[in-house]
Design an enzyme around this catalytic site. Sequence first.
Site, short mmCIF file in Angstrom:
data_model
loop_
_atom_site.label_atom_id
_atom_site.label_comp_id
_atom_site.label_asym_id
_atom_site.label_seq_id
_atom_site.Cartn_x
_atom_site.Cartn_y
_atom_site.Cartn_z
N HIS A 59 -59.38 46.82 -9.59
CA HIS A 59 -59.52 48.24 -8.46
C HIS A 59 -60.74 47.92 -8.67
CE1 HIS A 59 -54.66 50.67 -9.01
NE2 HIS A 59 -55.83 49.47 -10.48
N PRO A 60 -60.92 48.09 -7.39
CA PRO A 60 -62.67 48.06 -6.33
C PRO A 60 -63.05 49.56 -6.96
CG PRO A 60 -60.71 49.35 -4.39
CD PRO A 60 -59.78 48.65 -5.63
N GLU A 82 -55.48 54.49 -0.16
CA GLU A 82 -55.65 54.94 -1.43
C GLU A 82 -56.76 56.18 -1.22
OE1 GLU A 82 -51.80 52.85 -4.16
OE2 GLU A 82 -54.64 52.95 -5.16
N PHE A 113 -64.42 53.60 -12.41
CA PHE A 113 -63.99 54.27 -12.68
C PHE A 113 -62.80 54.81 -12.03
CE2 PHE A 113 -63.64 58.43 -10.64
CZ PHE A 113 -63.53 59.54 -11.85
N ILE A 115 -59.04 56.62 -11.03
CA ILE A 115 -58.62 57.48 -11.12
C ILE A 115 -58.12 57.66 -9.81
CG2 ILE A 115 -60.57 57.83 -8.64
CD1 ILE A 115 -60.45 61.27 -10.53
N ALA A 117 -56.63 58.03 -6.78
CA ALA A 117 -57.52 58.88 -5.02
C ALA A 117 -56.96 59.51 -4.37
CB ALA A 117 -58.07 57.66 -4.98
#
Length: 334
Positions: A59-60, A82, A113, A115, A117
Amino acid sequence: MELGFDEKDYLSCCGSTIFAKEMASASPFSSFQHAISIARDIWFNSVDVNGWLQAFSAHPQIGQTHAPSHASETSAQWSKGEQSTALATATGSSSQELSEWNARYMQKFGFVFLICASGRSTDEILAELKRRYTNRPIVEFEIAAQEQMKITELRLAKLFSSRENTSSTTDKYSTIVVKKAEEDRIGIIGGHVTAASENSTGKSLQTTARSRPPITTHVLDVSRGCPAAGMEVLLEVWRGSQSRPTFGAAGGGSWVVLGSSTTDLDGRSGQLLSIVDDANPGVYRISFNTGKYNPSGFFPHVSIVFEILESQKKQHFHVPLLLSPFSFSTYRGS
């Protein structure tokens, strides 16, 4: 009709090669719900710690438009979509602050991190990042794994909805009831992470605070194989002289509204209840305005009634709705 994809497709949904191989091996699936059930079991009970970290690394950082080089093109496109709300609501100062907090988070925990989004603004994400930064690493590791599963479910829905004639499997979708044991929620944490700590200290690690309300829900439109966005949700609790409503009888109490919201693009409700350490024992009801969401469907609304016991007040209760025009099902998830 059976549904299945190859390992490359599943890797776009979750960056763990173990997860992708296990999903491809388990394919084809009788329905989208069946795929979700298997995916959760694989993620929480088969993928090891290294697999979790591998998925996180695909993930970025939140607020960035470019994905890691090893992420697939499909995964990169999905990540950008997203984060579209966050990117659209970002300002120069909020983007800078988010970048700084991303760096602090990475330094403390050693992974990006994570989440779900979709539908979240930059300010919302930044507030959640700051709150979660105070967690102990083992607590945050579990939360990140749960967020990864949310993202995986969303991407699996997109993957399955891309298959032509998905709607023809409605009848099969509606007959599957997903069963999810509560202990699976943190199975890999107990099995792979805490053992060494418990052996060395003689004490088990416990979460000191919740990261979300004790009662949550989401809605999946299984006839289309995607989240049900824009559905009104209502949470109530039973209050009265009798501890629970009597089946088929009136009187003795009434339902009291605790919160209401509308599902977002992921099919997840907003916050229906405050984030508290202990849920109040009692009988609760979650109602969904399914008639407004699908006026041609059979159900004008759906209500799910469940009870939280005194011994369960520290547990989490995720009560989703799996809906088609002529049937619905639910389960206690994580």
